[in-house]
Design a protein around this motif. Structure first.
Motif, PDB file in Angstrom:
ATOM      1  N   GLU A 167      14.290  -4.406 -10.947  1.00 44.57           N
ATOM      2  CA  GLU A 167      13.118  -3.541 -10.867  1.00 44.57           C
ATOM      3  C   GLU A 167      12.144  -3.868 -11.997  1.00 44.57           C
ATOM      4  N   ILE A 168      10.876  -3.899 -11.677  1.00 45.39           N
ATOM      5  CA  ILE A 168       9.820  -4.117 -12.667  1.00 45.39           C
ATOM      6  C   ILE A 168       8.915  -2.892 -12.697  1.00 45.39           C
ATOM      7  N   VAL A 169       8.557  -2.471 -13.900  1.00 44.66           N
ATOM      8  CA  VAL A 169       7.594  -1.381 -14.065  1.00 44.66           C
ATOM      9  C   VAL A 169       6.305  -1.992 -14.599  1.00 44.66           C
ATOM     10  N   ASP A 170       5.238  -1.879 -13.819  1.00 42.72           N
ATOM     11  CA  ASP A 170       3.951  -2.469 -14.196  1.00 42.72           C
ATOM     12  C   ASP A 170       2.981  -1.372 -14.623  1.00 42.72           C
ATOM     13  N   ARG A 171       2.349  -1.585 -15.778  1.00 48.29           N
ATOM     14  CA  ARG A 171       1.388  -0.615 -16.305  1.00 48.29           C
ATOM     15  C   ARG A 171       0.029  -1.274 -16.553  1.00 48.29           C
ATOM     16  N   SER A 172      -0.230  -2.367 -15.864  1.00 47.63           N
ATOM     17  CA  SER A 172      -1.464  -3.125 -16.115  1.00 47.63           C
ATOM     18  C   SER A 172      -2.722  -2.421 -15.626  1.00 47.63           C
ATOM     19  N   ASP A 173      -2.593  -1.536 -14.647  1.00 48.50           N
ATOM     20  CA  ASP A 173      -3.749  -0.818 -14.108  1.00 48.50           C
ATOM     21  C   ASP A 173      -3.740   0.609 -14.640  1.00 48.50           C
ATOM     22  N   SER A 174      -4.608   0.898 -15.606  1.00 52.35           N
ATOM     23  CA  SER A 174      -4.628   2.219 -16.231  1.00 52.35           C
ATOM     24  C   SER A 174      -5.037   3.316 -15.248  1.00 52.35           C
ATOM     25  N   LYS A 175      -5.843   2.962 -14.246  1.00 52.67           N
ATOM     26  CA  LYS A 175      -6.291   3.957 -13.267  1.00 52.67           C
ATOM     27  C   LYS A 175      -5.158   4.375 -12.335  1.00 52.67           C
ATOM     28  N   LYS A 176      -4.365   3.391 -11.891  1.00 56.49           N
ATOM     29  CA  LYS A 176      -3.276   3.690 -10.965  1.00 56.49           C
ATOM     30  C   LYS A 176      -2.026   4.162 -11.687  1.00 56.49           C
ATOM     31  N   GLY A 177      -1.973   3.891 -12.984  1.00 51.85           N
ATOM     32  CA  GLY A 177      -0.816   4.322 -13.755  1.00 51.85           C
ATOM     33  C   GLY A 177       0.386   3.418 -13.537  1.00 51.85           C
ATOM     34  N   GLU A 178       1.546   3.932 -13.834  1.00 49.42           N
ATOM     35  CA  GLU A 178       2.784   3.160 -13.746  1.00 49.42           C
ATOM     36  C   GLU A 178       3.166   2.866 -12.297  1.00 49.42           C
ATOM     37  N   MET A 179       3.526   1.624 -12.018  1.00 44.42           N
ATOM     38  CA  MET A 179       3.920   1.251 -10.662  1.00 44.42           C
ATOM     39  C   MET A 179       5.233   0.487 -10.695  1.00 44.42           C
ATOM     40  N   ARG A 180       6.143   0.874  -9.834  1.00 44.78           N
ATOM     41  CA  ARG A 180       7.438   0.196  -9.733  1.00 44.78           C
ATOM     42  C   ARG A 180       7.370  -0.891  -8.659  1.00 44.78           C
ATOM     43  N   VAL A 181       8.049  -1.992  -8.915  1.00 42.49           N
ATOM     44  CA  VAL A 181       8.202  -3.054  -7.924  1.00 42.49           C
ATOM     45  C   VAL A 181       9.686  -3.401  -7.835  1.00 42.49           C
ATOM     46  N   VAL A 182      10.230  -3.321  -6.638  1.00 46.64           N
ATOM     47  CA  VAL A 182      11.648  -3.597  -6.402  1.00 46.64           C
ATOM     48  C   VAL A 182      11.829  -5.061  -6.012  1.00 46.64           C
ATOM     49  N   ILE A 183      12.862  -5.696  -6.555  1.00 44.64           N
ATOM     50  CA  ILE A 183      13.219  -7.061  -6.176  1.00 44.64           C
ATOM     51  C   ILE A 183      14.650  -7.051  -5.674  1.00 44.64           C
ATOM     52  N   GLU A 184      14.826  -7.313  -4.394  1.00 39.28           N
ATOM     53  CA  GLU A 184      16.161  -7.390  -3.784  1.00 39.28           C
ATOM     54  C   GLU A 184      16.393  -8.824  -3.346  1.00 39.28           C
ATOM     55  N   LEU A 185      17.387  -9.476  -3.938  1.00 43.40           N
ATOM     56  CA  LEU A 185      17.608 -10.902  -3.709  1.00 43.40           C
ATOM     57  C   LEU A 185      18.262 -11.233  -2.382  1.00 43.40           C
ATOM     58  N   SER A 186      18.929 -10.281  -1.769  1.00 47.04           N
ATOM     59  CA  SER A 186      19.557 -10.552  -0.464  1.00 47.04           C
ATOM     60  C   SER A 186      19.139  -9.475   0.531  1.00 47.04           C
ATOM     61  N   PHE A 187      17.839  -9.305   0.678  1.00 48.32           N
ATOM     62  CA  PHE A 187      17.291  -8.208   1.470  1.00 48.32           C
ATOM     63  C   PHE A 187      17.662  -8.321   2.947  1.00 48.32           C
ATOM     64  N   ARG A 188      17.458  -9.494   3.524  1.00 48.15           N
ATOM     65  CA  ARG A 188      17.742  -9.656   4.956  1.00 48.15           C
ATOM     66  C   ARG A 188      19.202  -9.350   5.274  1.00 48.15           C
ATOM     67  N   ALA A 189      20.097  -9.794   4.387  1.00 49.02           N
ATOM     68  CA  ALA A 189      21.529  -9.606   4.622  1.00 49.02           C
ATOM     69  C   ALA A 189      21.917  -8.129   4.673  1.00 49.02           C
ATOM     70  N   GLU A 190      21.139  -7.266   4.010  1.00 50.08           N
ATOM     71  CA  GLU A 190      21.454  -5.842   3.987  1.00 50.08           C
ATOM     72  C   GLU A 190      21.313  -5.205   5.376  1.00 50.08           C
ATOM     73  N   PHE A 191      20.582  -5.846   6.269  1.00 52.44           N
ATOM     74  CA  PHE A 191      20.317  -5.253   7.582  1.00 52.44           C
ATOM     75  C   PHE A 191      20.930  -6.051   8.736  1.00 52.44           C
ATOM     76  N   GLU A 192      21.607  -7.119   8.439  1.00 49.77           N
ATOM     77  CA  GLU A 192      22.187  -7.943   9.506  1.00 49.77           C
ATOM     78  C   GLU A 192      23.342  -7.226  10.197  1.00 49.77           C
ATOM     79  N   ILE A 193      23.424  -7.408  11.492  1.00 48.11           N
ATOM     80  CA  ILE A 193      24.517  -6.862  12.296  1.00 48.11           C
ATOM     81  C   ILE A 193      25.193  -8.044  12.990  1.00 48.11           C
ATOM     82  N   ALA A 194      26.476  -8.216  12.736  1.00 50.57           N
ATOM     83  CA  ALA A 194      27.189  -9.400  13.225  1.00 50.57           C
ATOM     84  C   ALA A 194      27.063  -9.576  14.734  1.00 50.57           C
ATOM     85  N   LYS A 195      27.159  -8.484  15.489  1.00 49.19           N
ATOM     86  CA  LYS A 195      27.095  -8.564  16.947  1.00 49.19           C
ATOM     87  C   LYS A 195      25.790  -7.983  17.489  1.00 49.19           C
TER      88      LYS A 195
END
Length: 302
Positions: A159-187
């Motif tokens: 997870e990254i917390v970005d504070r570069s935009d003072s107007k929008k405030g703090e923003m979280r960015v999620v990084i999931e390295l095996s995202f597709r695999a989390e939703f795969e169904i074998a059959k």
């Protein structure tokens, strides 16, 4: 760490050499613009959904026929509407993966394996994003208790917390390295596999975008399993998938997380005897650990 986990990571790293598109999905193909896909008007998603009622909306033949094209369009529209900060972090994650690929991945946990482990990979990517790219990057570990609907569980992600935009405030960015695999169904059916194939292996994006994707994919998963007359396990439910990335979590620095998450030993585990180390070697070891990124680890991006 099991053999399958190691093999998956090695295949993941080898795939990086052939095509970034495989890892980061169609977002990098450059063939479309966000205007090609309608805004689904629901980027914030719902706090919860009833998969059964959503799927039942498509019970007649005409609606059933249109279901999968509509889900694919919603999926693409949600992924394409990315912000500039998400794009920058996605590019930095690509560079981190390339560094891991070039150096090789070696475990730093107590159960090393020649192929490395996912925890060490997360740690290496997180260190690069923090120490080289300059982001406020941590490894987050979500935990949730069992309830009437879902079993207890836990999940780790970057997870990254970005504070570069003072107007929008703090923003979280999620990084999931095996995202597709989390939703795969074998059959899973062909329509569902095609939909999942549009996902990037590595997700990089805001939680609000992730919330919408989870809703789309959970409804599609329910539809797929019902059509095949298969039972939908509680670990595939919307609440369970939301808990992985959108629930309460603990945050730690990448080195601690990579070591600790792989050291949950069984009760009868006995640590090996400590070797006798000279003061000179001991100081040298501490110095080497404090100066760099340690040994590399591997990952994937949206």
């Amino acid at each position: 760490m099991d053999r399958q986990n190691s093999d998956d990571i090695m295949r993941f790293l080898e795939g990086m050499a052939s095509s970034d598109d495989v890892l980061f999905g169609f977002l990098d193909e450059g063939n479309h613009s966000p205007e090609d896909f309608p805004d689904n008007g629901n980027l914030n998603g719902d706090s919860d959904i009833d998969e059964e009622s959503e799927v039942n909306k498509n019970c007649n033949s005409e609606e059933n026929k249109a279901f999968w094209p509509e889900q694919e369009q919603l999926l693409q529209g949600t992924l394409y509407r990315t912000s500039s900060i998400e794009t920058k972090i996605r590019q930095a994650t690509k560079e981190a993966l390339k560094q891991v690929k070039s150096k090789g991945l070696h475990c730093i946990c107590r159960r090393p394996d020649n192929g490395g482990c996912r925890s060490c990979l997360r740690g290496e990517i997180s260190r690069y994003l923090r120490d080289v790219a300059g982001y406020d990057c941590v490894i987050s570990k979500s935990k949730w208790r069992s309830s009437q609907d879902i079993p207890a569980g836990e999940h780790e992600y970057i997870e990254i917390v970005d504070r570069s935009d003072s107007k929008k405030g703090e923003m979280r960015v999620v990084i999931e390295l095996s995202f597709r695999a989390e939703f795969e169904i074998a059959k899973g059916g062909e329509d569902y596999k095609k939909l999942i194939g549009r996902l990037p292996e590595v997700y990089v994006g805001k939680p609000e975008r992730l919330r919408s994707l989870i809703k789309i994919l959970c409804i599609a998963g329910k539809k797929c399993l019902r059509d095949k007359k298969m039972y939908m396990g509680p670990w595939r439910k919307h609440k369970y998938m939301q808990a992985k990335w959108l629930g309460t979590c603990d945050r730690s620095n990448s080195l601690d997380a990579a070591v600790v998450s792989e050291t949950s030993e069984p009760e009868n585990w006995v640590p090996p005897a400590k070797p006798r180390v000279s003061r000179l070697n001991h100081d040298g070891l501490l110095g080497s650990l404090s100066t760099g990124m340690g040994r590399p680890t591997a990952v994937t991006v949206v």
